[in-house]
Design a protein around this motif. Structure first.
Motif, short mmCIF file in Angstrom:
data_model
loop_
_atom_site.label_atom_id
_atom_site.label_comp_id
_atom_site.label_asym_id
_atom_site.label_seq_id
_atom_site.Cartn_x
_atom_site.Cartn_y
_atom_site.Cartn_z
N ALA A 1 0.83 -1.21 0.00
CA ALA A 1 0.00 0.00 0.00
C ALA A 1 0.86 1.26 0.00
O ALA A 1 0.52 2.26 -0.62
CB ALA A 1 -0.93 -0.01 1.21
N ALA A 2 2.00 1.21 0.69
CA ALA A 2 2.88 2.39 0.78
C ALA A 2 3.49 2.73 -0.56
O ALA A 2 3.57 3.90 -0.94
CB ALA A 2 3.97 2.14 1.82
N GLY A 3 3.94 1.70 -1.28
CA GLY A 3 4.62 1.96 -2.54
C GLY A 3 5.75 2.95 -2.35
O GLY A 3 6.46 2.94 -1.35
N GLN A 4 5.92 3.84 -3.30
CA GLN A 4 6.93 4.89 -3.20
C GLN A 4 6.39 6.14 -2.52
O GLN A 4 7.15 7.04 -2.16
CB GLN A 4 7.42 5.26 -4.60
N ASP A 5 5.06 6.20 -2.31
CA ASP A 5 4.43 7.42 -1.82
C ASP A 5 4.53 7.61 -0.31
O ASP A 5 4.69 8.73 0.16
CB ASP A 5 2.95 7.43 -2.22
N TYR A 6 4.40 6.53 0.44
CA TYR A 6 4.29 6.64 1.89
C TYR A 6 5.38 5.82 2.60
O TYR A 6 5.13 5.12 3.57
CB TYR A 6 2.90 6.19 2.35
N ARG A 7 6.59 5.95 2.11
CA ARG A 7 7.70 5.17 2.66
C ARG A 7 7.97 5.52 4.12
O ARG A 7 8.18 4.64 4.95
CB ARG A 7 8.96 5.37 1.82
N ALA A 8 7.97 6.81 4.43
CA ALA A 8 8.28 7.22 5.80
C ALA A 8 7.20 6.77 6.77
O ALA A 8 7.49 6.38 7.91
CB ALA A 8 8.47 8.73 5.88
N THR A 9 5.95 6.79 6.34
CA THR A 9 4.86 6.31 7.20
C THR A 9 5.05 4.83 7.47
O THR A 9 4.92 4.37 8.61
CB THR A 9 3.50 6.56 6.52
N PHE A 10 5.39 4.08 6.43
CA PHE A 10 5.65 2.64 6.59
C PHE A 10 6.80 2.40 7.55
O PHE A 10 6.70 1.59 8.48
CB PHE A 10 5.95 2.03 5.23
N VAL A 11 7.90 3.09 7.36
CA VAL A 11 9.09 2.88 8.19
C VAL A 11 8.79 3.20 9.65
O VAL A 11 9.15 2.45 10.56
CB VAL A 11 10.27 3.73 7.67
N ASN A 12 8.13 4.33 9.89
CA ASN A 12 7.85 4.74 11.26
C ASN A 12 6.88 3.82 11.97
O ASN A 12 6.98 3.62 13.19
CB ASN A 12 7.30 6.17 11.27
N LEU A 13 5.93 3.25 11.25
CA LEU A 13 4.89 2.46 11.89
C LEU A 13 5.12 0.95 11.83
O LEU A 13 4.69 0.23 12.73
CB LEU A 13 3.53 2.77 11.24
N CYS A 14 5.78 0.48 10.79
CA CYS A 14 5.86 -0.97 10.59
C CYS A 14 7.15 -1.60 11.09
O CYS A 14 7.14 -2.76 11.51
CB CYS A 14 5.71 -1.30 9.10
N LEU A 15 8.25 -0.88 11.02
CA LEU A 15 9.53 -1.49 11.35
C LEU A 15 9.92 -1.23 12.80
O LEU A 15 9.84 -0.09 13.26
CB LEU A 15 10.61 -0.96 10.42
#
Length: 333
Positions: free
Chosen positions: A40-54
């Motif tokens: 869902a993040a793709g290239q658009d929401y990388r920082a949101t993914f990193v902050n919340l998922c990892l």
């Protein structure tokens, strides 16, 4: 950013600690939610993914973000100041390089959404409005997404100076009113409280639908509202709170946060929102996108903030899927 190494891991689809997770009975389920969030993040929401998922930020560090007394009181202006910018016909960005405040212009005055730290109120919001040709005395409402210092410390000043009414979630009002009188930015007087049922706020020709989205804080609020892009109406979805680092094993809070993301996603879908905004440029890219708009748009060129209805839904999918994975990883039951 400090997480460049983690971003590289994301881009190469490699999760830290994958070996350890593989030994867990829930590893497959966690991986499935992380994979859904990554897609869902793709290239658009990388920082949101990193902050919340990892699992790369210790919970204590994440919990301290946005605290009332967190961070330096008067940081070096060279590290945060950004000029105000017009984003849509009736929406203006008044943020620092890290945190966003917004001014929504209506036929009957201005609505400010989030107010940043106290030290940014004068240079970014008050002076910013003047620079843009707007009058700070026209501020009628100040809506606070959640009662953390990086978003609410300017509320009391705008209320006192211009008579603006402050809007906040009921639980966050209760926390705010317990602050000492000498808290940074002061303590606003209670105006409008928003309960779990949400509400609608109308000023002149514009109505903001306020959706209670508790989780990041007990009284977090998110919104949908119309803006104009060269005269055409476009609907905005505004995410009021993001990080989950302080949740630990509190399953009820995880579930509340996940339900909140699904709730605002439903409302966004109902109104066909095609713009996603946040109060942190790290997540919606506001600082970068707003500066792109300083250059004239060419015929047929898309607006950098308009990501489409699918793009908005993908943002909330990242939040919900990452929270689900993190809940399982934390062992919350």
């Amino acid at each position: 950013m400090r997480r460049s190494a983690v971003l590289i891991s994301f881009l190469t689809a490699t999760l830290p600690g994958a070996g350890a997770l593989a030994q867990s009975p829930q590893a497959g389920e966690i991986d499935a939610h992380v994979a859904a969030a990554r897609a869902a993040a793709g290239q658009d929401y990388r920082a949101t993914f990193v902050n919340l998922c990892l699992p790369s930020v210790p919970p204590a560090a994440a919990a301290g973000r946005g605290a009332v007394a967190g961070g330096p009181q008067v940081p070096d202006r060279a590290n945060w100041y950004a000029p105000p910018l017009k984003v849509f016909d009736n929406l203006y960005w008044l943020g620092t390089r890290q945190h966003s405040s917004w001014a929504l212009q209506t036929s009957a005055g201005l609505i400010i959404i989030d107010t940043n730290f106290a030290w940014a109120t004068e240079p970014e919001i008050i002076n910013g409005l003047t620079t843009l040709g707007l009058n700070p005395r026209d501020i009628k409402y100040v809506i606070i997404s959640h009662a953390h210092g990086d978003h609410d410390q300017g509320a009391a000043e705008l209320q006192k100076r211009y008579g603006a009414q402050v809007v906040m979630g009921t639980p966050d009002w209760e926390a705010t009113l317990k602050r000492p009188a000498d808290a940074p930015g002061g303590v606003p007087k209670r105006d409008i409280s928003v309960g779990p049922e949400g509400t609608k706020l109308t000023l002149g020709d514009t109505t903001i639908q306020i959706v209670a989205t508790p989780g990041h804080s007990p009284g977090t609020l998110s919104y949908v509202f119309p803006v104009k892009d060269q005269g055409r109406t476009v609907m905005v979805a505004y995410s009021g709170g993001t990080l989950t680092g302080a949740f630990g094993t509190d399953a009820a809070r995880w579930d509340q946060y996940i339900a909140s993301q699904r709730a605002i996603a439903r409302v966004a879908a109902e109104v066909e929102a095609s713009v996603i905004l946040s109060n942190h440029s790290e997540y919606d890219g506001a600082y970068t996108k707003a500066r792109l708009l300083a250059a004239p748009r060419q015929p047929g060129e898309s607006h950098p903030f308009i990501v489409g209805t699918d793009g908005v839904q993908r943002y909330f999918t990242v939040m919900a899927e990452c929270a689900t994975a993190s809940k399982l990883r934390a062992g919350a039951k």
